[in-house]
Design a protein around this motif. Structure first.
Motif, PDB file in Angstrom:
ATOM      1  N   ARG A  75       0.832  -1.214   0.000  1.00 36.82           N
ATOM      2  CA  ARG A  75       0.000   0.000   0.000  1.00 36.82           C
ATOM      3  C   ARG A  75       0.863   1.258   0.000  1.00 36.82           C
ATOM      4  O   ARG A  75       0.559   2.228  -0.698  1.00 36.82           O
ATOM      5  CB  ARG A  75      -0.916   0.012   1.225  1.00 36.82           C
ATOM      6  N   ALA A  76       1.918   1.253   0.801  1.00 40.45           N
ATOM      7  CA  ALA A  76       2.811   2.417   0.849  1.00 40.45           C
ATOM      8  C   ALA A  76       3.449   2.649  -0.517  1.00 40.45           C
ATOM      9  O   ALA A  76       3.473   3.784  -1.018  1.00 40.45           O
ATOM     10  CB  ALA A  76       3.886   2.218   1.921  1.00 40.45           C
ATOM     11  N   GLN A  77       3.952   1.590  -1.120  1.00 37.47           N
ATOM     12  CA  GLN A  77       4.599   1.728  -2.420  1.00 37.47           C
ATOM     13  C   GLN A  77       3.617   2.185  -3.489  1.00 37.47           C
ATOM     14  O   GLN A  77       3.957   3.018  -4.331  1.00 37.47           O
ATOM     15  CB  GLN A  77       5.278   0.404  -2.807  1.00 37.47           C
ATOM     16  N   GLN A  78       2.392   1.675  -3.461  1.00 38.73           N
ATOM     17  CA  GLN A  78       1.374   2.076  -4.440  1.00 38.73           C
ATOM     18  C   GLN A  78       1.012   3.547  -4.304  1.00 38.73           C
ATOM     19  O   GLN A  78       0.630   4.187  -5.277  1.00 38.73           O
ATOM     20  CB  GLN A  78       0.112   1.224  -4.275  1.00 38.73           C
ATOM     21  N   ARG A  79       1.125   4.091  -3.091  1.00 35.33           N
ATOM     22  CA  ARG A  79       0.757   5.482  -2.845  1.00 35.33           C
ATOM     23  C   ARG A  79       1.954   6.427  -2.909  1.00 35.33           C
ATOM     24  O   ARG A  79       1.836   7.602  -2.606  1.00 35.33           O
ATOM     25  CB  ARG A  79       0.052   5.588  -1.493  1.00 35.33           C
ATOM     26  N   GLY A  80       3.111   5.921  -3.250  1.00 37.52           N
ATOM     27  CA  GLY A  80       4.298   6.763  -3.364  1.00 37.52           C
ATOM     28  C   GLY A  80       4.878   7.193  -2.029  1.00 37.52           C
ATOM     29  O   GLY A  80       5.605   8.182  -1.956  1.00 37.52           O
ATOM     30  N   VAL A  81       4.558   6.457  -0.965  1.00 30.97           N
ATOM     31  CA  VAL A  81       5.098   6.749   0.365  1.00 30.97           C
ATOM     32  C   VAL A  81       6.299   5.839   0.590  1.00 30.97           C
ATOM     33  O   VAL A  81       6.183   4.615   0.445  1.00 30.97           O
ATOM     34  CB  VAL A  81       4.030   6.515   1.461  1.00 30.97           C
ATOM     35  N   ARG A  82       7.448   6.416   0.901  1.00 33.89           N
ATOM     36  CA  ARG A  82       8.649   5.621   1.110  1.00 33.89           C
ATOM     37  C   ARG A  82       8.628   5.030   2.518  1.00 33.89           C
ATOM     38  O   ARG A  82       8.763   5.742   3.506  1.00 33.89           O
ATOM     39  CB  ARG A  82       9.905   6.466   0.930  1.00 33.89           C
ATOM     40  N   ALA A 120       3.431  10.120   6.685  1.00 37.64           N
ATOM     41  CA  ALA A 120       2.645  10.518   5.521  1.00 37.64           C
ATOM     42  C   ALA A 120       1.502  11.423   5.940  1.00 37.64           C
ATOM     43  O   ALA A 120       1.211  11.571   7.130  1.00 37.64           O
ATOM     44  CB  ALA A 120       2.091   9.265   4.827  1.00 37.64           C
ATOM     45  N   GLU A 121       0.854  11.998   4.943  1.00 38.37           N
ATOM     46  CA  GLU A 121      -0.363  12.756   5.205  1.00 38.37           C
ATOM     47  C   GLU A 121      -1.341  11.838   5.928  1.00 38.37           C
ATOM     48  O   GLU A 121      -1.376  10.635   5.681  1.00 38.37           O
ATOM     49  CB  GLU A 121      -0.972  13.257   3.894  1.00 38.37           C
ATOM     50  N   ARG A 122      -2.138  12.410   6.817  1.00 41.38           N
ATOM     51  CA  ARG A 122      -3.035  11.610   7.666  1.00 41.38           C
ATOM     52  C   ARG A 122      -3.876  10.606   6.868  1.00 41.38           C
ATOM     53  O   ARG A 122      -3.939   9.430   7.197  1.00 41.38           O
ATOM     54  CB  ARG A 122      -3.959  12.529   8.466  1.00 41.38           C
ATOM     55  N   LYS A 123      -4.536  11.077   5.815  1.00 40.85           N
ATOM     56  CA  LYS A 123      -5.426  10.205   5.043  1.00 40.85           C
ATOM     57  C   LYS A 123      -4.653   9.065   4.382  1.00 40.85           C
ATOM     58  O   LYS A 123      -5.127   7.936   4.333  1.00 40.85           O
ATOM     59  CB  LYS A 123      -6.201  11.007   4.003  1.00 40.85           C
ATOM     60  N   GLU A 124      -3.472   9.377   3.873  1.00 40.21           N
ATOM     61  CA  GLU A 124      -2.647   8.343   3.246  1.00 40.21           C
ATOM     62  C   GLU A 124      -2.190   7.326   4.285  1.00 40.21           C
ATOM     63  O   GLU A 124      -2.228   6.118   4.042  1.00 40.21           O
ATOM     64  CB  GLU A 124      -1.438   8.960   2.533  1.00 40.21           C
ATOM     65  N   ALA A 125      -1.752   7.803   5.432  1.00 44.00           N
ATOM     66  CA  ALA A 125      -1.309   6.900   6.496  1.00 44.00           C
ATOM     67  C   ALA A 125      -2.448   5.998   6.949  1.00 44.00           C
ATOM     68  O   ALA A 125      -2.243   4.798   7.182  1.00 44.00           O
ATOM     69  CB  ALA A 125      -0.755   7.703   7.667  1.00 44.00           C
ATOM     70  N   ASP A 126      -3.645   6.551   7.049  1.00 44.71           N
ATOM     71  CA  ASP A 126      -4.806   5.743   7.451  1.00 44.71           C
ATOM     72  C   ASP A 126      -5.103   4.649   6.428  1.00 44.71           C
ATOM     73  O   ASP A 126      -5.441   3.521   6.794  1.00 44.71           O
ATOM     74  CB  ASP A 126      -6.035   6.620   7.649  1.00 44.71           C
ATOM     75  N   LYS A 127      -4.973   4.957   5.142  1.00 49.68           N
ATOM     76  CA  LYS A 127      -5.210   3.956   4.097  1.00 49.68           C
ATOM     77  C   LYS A 127      -4.133   2.873   4.124  1.00 49.68           C
ATOM     78  O   LYS A 127      -4.424   1.700   3.913  1.00 49.68           O
ATOM     79  CB  LYS A 127      -5.250   4.627   2.726  1.00 49.68           C
ATOM     80  N   ILE A 128      -2.905   3.269   4.384  1.00 50.81           N
ATOM     81  CA  ILE A 128      -1.795   2.320   4.397  1.00 50.81           C
ATOM     82  C   ILE A 128      -1.889   1.379   5.592  1.00 50.81           C
ATOM     83  O   ILE A 128      -1.561   0.196   5.489  1.00 50.81           O
ATOM     84  CB  ILE A 128      -0.450   3.082   4.380  1.00 50.81           C
ATOM     85  N   THR A 129      -2.364   1.882   6.724  1.00 49.55           N
ATOM     86  CA  THR A 129      -2.436   1.065   7.949  1.00 49.55           C
ATOM     87  C   THR A 129      -3.830   0.479   8.192  1.00 49.55           C
ATOM     88  O   THR A 129      -4.073  -0.120   9.242  1.00 49.55           O
ATOM     89  CB  THR A 129      -2.007   1.893   9.180  1.00 49.55           C
ATOM     90  N   LYS A 130      -4.715   0.608   7.226  1.00 48.49           N
ATOM     91  CA  LYS A 130      -6.100   0.120   7.377  1.00 48.49           C
ATOM     92  C   LYS A 130      -6.090  -1.351   7.791  1.00 48.49           C
ATOM     93  O   LYS A 130      -5.396  -2.180   7.227  1.00 48.49           O
ATOM     94  CB  LYS A 130      -6.860   0.289   6.078  1.00 48.49           C
TER      95      LYS A 130
END
Length: 136
Positions: A75-82, A120-130
């Motif tokens: 999920r992190a890689q798909q969203r461009g979060v290192r 990451a931005e809050r929304k992105e972090a929430d999606k990655i850790t869902k």
């Protein structure tokens, strides 16, 4: 205070306690190294003594299975979060150079993940850790 970003660390739930703490510490240190803005200000007490800084915002620590860590990485890689990672092999190495070599020797799909961290931005972090639960 509500921050625009979130710090999340996920640690494999079946590790020994000392390993969980070690993994979380290494990952938090890596985040501050990569994102200097996470470093807070120095502290001083009323007696005039000075202390080192802390991370400036809360760190959420999640428990995860191996499968959940793999999904979090994807999920992190798909969203461009290192992501920052810690693999099982790193428990047997003794220095940063050997750590990097141990990770470099394994393809992404074969990484034996024991911990991941993101900033990451809050929304992105929430999606990655869902789907992850806070560590108990």
């Amino acid at each position: 205070m509500r921050y625009d970003t979130k710090i999340a660390i996920a640690v494999r739930e079946d590790l020994a306690t000392w390993q969980k703490l070690n993994v979380a510490s290494f990952l938090a240190g890596g985040l501050v190294g990569a994102y200097p803005e996470l470093r807070g200000e120095d502290y001083n007490d009323a007696s005039g003594r000075f202390y080192g800084p802390l991370i400036r915002q809360p760190v959420l620590i999640f428990a995860a299975t191996s499968e959940q860590l793999t999904l979090m990485l994807q999920r992190a890689q798909q969203r461009g979060v290192r992501p920052h990672l810690y693999t099982q092999e790193l428990f047997a190495t003794g220095n940063d150079s050997d750590n990097r070599a141990a990770v470099a020797a394994v393809a992404t799909a074969a990484l034996d993940l024991v911990g991941l961290a993101i900033h990451a931005e809050r929304k992105e972090a929430d999606k990655i850790t869902k789907g992850l639960s806070l560590h108990g």
